[in-house]
Scaffold this motif. Sequence first.
Motif, mmCIF file in Angstrom:
data_model
loop_
_atom_site.group_PDB
_atom_site.id
_atom_site.type_symbol
_atom_site.label_atom_id
_atom_site.label_comp_id
_atom_site.label_asym_id
_atom_site.label_seq_id
_atom_site.Cartn_x
_atom_site.Cartn_y
_atom_site.Cartn_z
ATOM 1 N N LEU A 86 0.869 -1.110 0.046
ATOM 2 C CA LEU A 86 -0.181 -0.064 0.174
ATOM 3 C C LEU A 86 0.921 1.364 -0.014
ATOM 4 C CD1 LEU A 86 -2.780 0.950 0.091
ATOM 5 C CD2 LEU A 86 -2.617 1.318 2.737
ATOM 6 N N GLU A 87 1.845 1.345 0.745
ATOM 7 C CA GLU A 87 2.457 2.598 0.883
ATOM 8 C C GLU A 87 3.563 2.582 -0.340
ATOM 9 O OE1 GLU A 87 4.911 5.059 4.596
ATOM 10 O OE2 GLU A 87 4.812 2.934 4.651
ATOM 11 N N ARG A 88 3.884 1.559 -0.928
ATOM 12 C CA ARG A 88 4.848 1.373 -2.172
ATOM 13 C C ARG A 88 4.187 2.200 -3.270
ATOM 14 N NH1 ARG A 88 9.412 -1.049 -2.717
ATOM 15 N NH2 ARG A 88 9.873 -1.893 -0.707
ATOM 16 N N ARG A 89 2.726 2.215 -3.080
ATOM 17 C CA ARG A 89 1.857 3.098 -4.154
ATOM 18 C C ARG A 89 1.528 4.413 -3.671
ATOM 19 N NH1 ARG A 89 -1.468 -1.865 -5.909
ATOM 20 N NH2 ARG A 89 -0.194 -2.935 -7.142
ATOM 21 N N ALA A 90 1.113 4.432 -2.504
ATOM 22 C CA ALA A 90 0.839 5.569 -1.913
ATOM 23 C C ALA A 90 1.879 6.828 -1.878
ATOM 24 C CB ALA A 90 -0.107 5.457 -0.445
ATOM 25 N N ALA A 91 3.173 6.445 -1.351
ATOM 26 C CA ALA A 91 4.047 7.169 -1.518
ATOM 27 C C ALA A 91 4.481 8.032 -2.612
ATOM 28 C CB ALA A 91 5.443 6.624 -0.752
ATOM 29 N N PRO A 92 4.615 7.424 -3.802
ATOM 30 C CA PRO A 92 4.944 8.125 -4.898
ATOM 31 C C PRO A 92 3.802 9.040 -5.528
ATOM 32 C CG PRO A 92 5.503 5.739 -5.212
ATOM 33 C CD PRO A 92 4.938 5.877 -3.915
ATOM 34 N N ALA A 93 2.532 8.690 -5.148
ATOM 35 C CA ALA A 93 1.438 9.442 -5.438
ATOM 36 C C ALA A 93 1.353 10.678 -4.894
ATOM 37 C CB ALA A 93 0.089 8.539 -5.346
ATOM 38 N N ALA A 94 1.659 10.514 -3.293
ATOM 39 C CA ALA A 94 1.587 11.601 -2.347
ATOM 40 C C ALA A 94 2.703 12.670 -2.792
ATOM 41 C CB ALA A 94 1.914 11.141 -0.810
ATOM 42 N N HIS A 95 3.729 12.077 -2.937
ATOM 43 C CA HIS A 95 4.981 12.977 -3.567
ATOM 44 C C HIS A 95 4.569 13.767 -4.654
ATOM 45 C CE1 HIS A 95 7.949 10.444 -0.841
ATOM 46 N NE2 HIS A 95 7.212 11.192 -0.064
ATOM 47 N N ALA A 155 -5.823 22.055 0.539
ATOM 48 C CA ALA A 155 -5.432 20.752 0.242
ATOM 49 C C ALA A 155 -4.122 20.483 0.591
ATOM 50 C CB ALA A 155 -5.679 20.503 -1.120
ATOM 51 N N ALA A 156 -3.121 21.638 0.348
ATOM 52 C CA ALA A 156 -1.777 21.405 0.588
ATOM 53 C C ALA A 156 -1.708 20.982 2.271
ATOM 54 C CB ALA A 156 -0.861 22.666 0.264
ATOM 55 N N ILE A 157 -2.343 21.751 3.401
ATOM 56 C CA ILE A 157 -2.319 21.894 4.570
ATOM 57 C C ILE A 157 -2.534 20.171 4.879
ATOM 58 C CG2 ILE A 157 -3.535 22.507 6.786
ATOM 59 C CD1 ILE A 157 -3.956 24.979 5.565
ATOM 60 N N VAL A 158 -3.636 19.676 4.438
ATOM 61 C CA VAL A 158 -3.891 18.386 4.741
ATOM 62 C C VAL A 158 -2.826 17.344 4.146
ATOM 63 C CG1 VAL A 158 -5.654 16.466 4.242
ATOM 64 C CG2 VAL A 158 -6.502 18.750 4.256
ATOM 65 N N LEU A 159 -2.418 17.516 2.776
ATOM 66 C CA LEU A 159 -1.688 16.545 2.414
ATOM 67 C C LEU A 159 -0.044 16.808 3.191
ATOM 68 C CD1 LEU A 159 -1.558 14.587 0.263
ATOM 69 C CD2 LEU A 159 -0.389 16.267 -1.470
ATOM 70 N N VAL A 160 0.322 17.847 3.566
ATOM 71 C CA VAL A 160 1.653 18.238 4.379
ATOM 72 C C VAL A 160 1.406 17.359 5.588
ATOM 73 C CG1 VAL A 160 3.220 19.883 5.438
ATOM 74 C CG2 VAL A 160 2.426 20.167 2.917
ATOM 75 N N ALA A 161 0.176 17.605 6.375
ATOM 76 C CA ALA A 161 -0.020 17.039 7.674
ATOM 77 C C ALA A 161 0.301 15.437 7.665
ATOM 78 C CB ALA A 161 -1.378 17.381 8.198
ATOM 79 N N VAL A 162 -0.312 14.733 6.534
ATOM 80 C CA VAL A 162 -0.245 13.468 6.432
ATOM 81 C C VAL A 162 1.267 13.041 6.118
ATOM 82 C CG1 VAL A 162 -0.848 11.425 4.915
ATOM 83 C CG2 VAL A 162 -2.669 13.163 5.270
ATOM 84 N N HIS A 163 1.759 13.835 5.085
ATOM 85 C CA HIS A 163 3.175 13.472 4.667
ATOM 86 C C HIS A 163 3.982 13.467 6.088
ATOM 87 C CE1 HIS A 163 6.913 13.973 2.516
ATOM 88 N NE2 HIS A 163 7.339 15.099 3.099
#
Length: 195
Positions: A86-95, A155-163
């Motif tokens: 799951l993380e192998r797929r999610a990490a590149p998408a999030a980046h 959207a950036a606030i949410v994504l940076v928090a998850v990151h």
Amino acid sequence: MALLIRNTGGRYGWIAILLHWSVGLLFIGQIVLGLVMVRTTSQRSAFELIQLHKSFGFLLFGLILLRLGWRLANVTPRLPAETGLLERRAAPAAHFALYALQLVLPLTGWALVSASVLEIPTMPFDLFVMPNLPVPISDAAEGWWRVVHVYLAYAAIVLVAVHVLAALRHHFWLRDIILVRMISPSRRCDDDGPE
Ligand code: HEM
Ligand code: HEM
């Protein structure tokens, strides 16, 4: 000893690390500044904070272009062997989404001030006049770009928090080298193949 400037298959090099932290911290500061300036009641302070937000926005934009160029000219270090599917797929998408937001946020901010009927000149750090983008000038156009800029910032606030939470999870829970290799290039994934 190698200078560790460029990325390899196992680690981030110095340039990627310096660009990650300088852009990352400025980006978070820029969000805080944006949130504060639109809530400031004194008109004079609000005006000055917006000029500062525009200056830092352009500084960030320059660094982000450098960062994207460096990213395209380098390999991306692989994830540790034990990383789940799951993380192998999610990490590149999030980046990818974080890179897209880094590019689009300054551009929509620039379009927003370019569309304003007030035509207040944008002078990054009082050094020169930044030309406006060729967008239609009207209250409606400015309002449209404002909505786009503000919602992308949220959207950036949410994504940076998850990151950031993901990075902390790796360091304190999974206890792998993900966070440490973004701090020093001497730490690399050397357990799963050559550089
Ligand atoms: C990475 C770069 C940027 C980030 C993260 C960012 C973030 C933000 C945030 C969080 C807000 C406040 C949203 C709200 O709560 O209403 C905001 C507002 C604003 N930003 Fe940016 N911004 C960036 C770049 C820029 C640039 C380059 C410009 C202009 C050249 C700009 C112009 C503005 C303006 C004028 C507002 C006020 C909008 C209003 O009147 O409500 N921004 N920005
Ligand atoms: C201050 C808190 C932050 C921490 C603790 C943090 C941590 C990290 C870590 C550990 C990595 C390496 C991931 C890996 O090895 O696969 C990374 C990569 C990355 N970070 Fe952050 N980060 C932070 C802030 C930010 C911010 C604010 C942004 C966006 C503006 C950002 C964008 C990225 C991107 C795009 C990557 C992928 C780099 C690449 O492989 O090209 N980070 N971050």
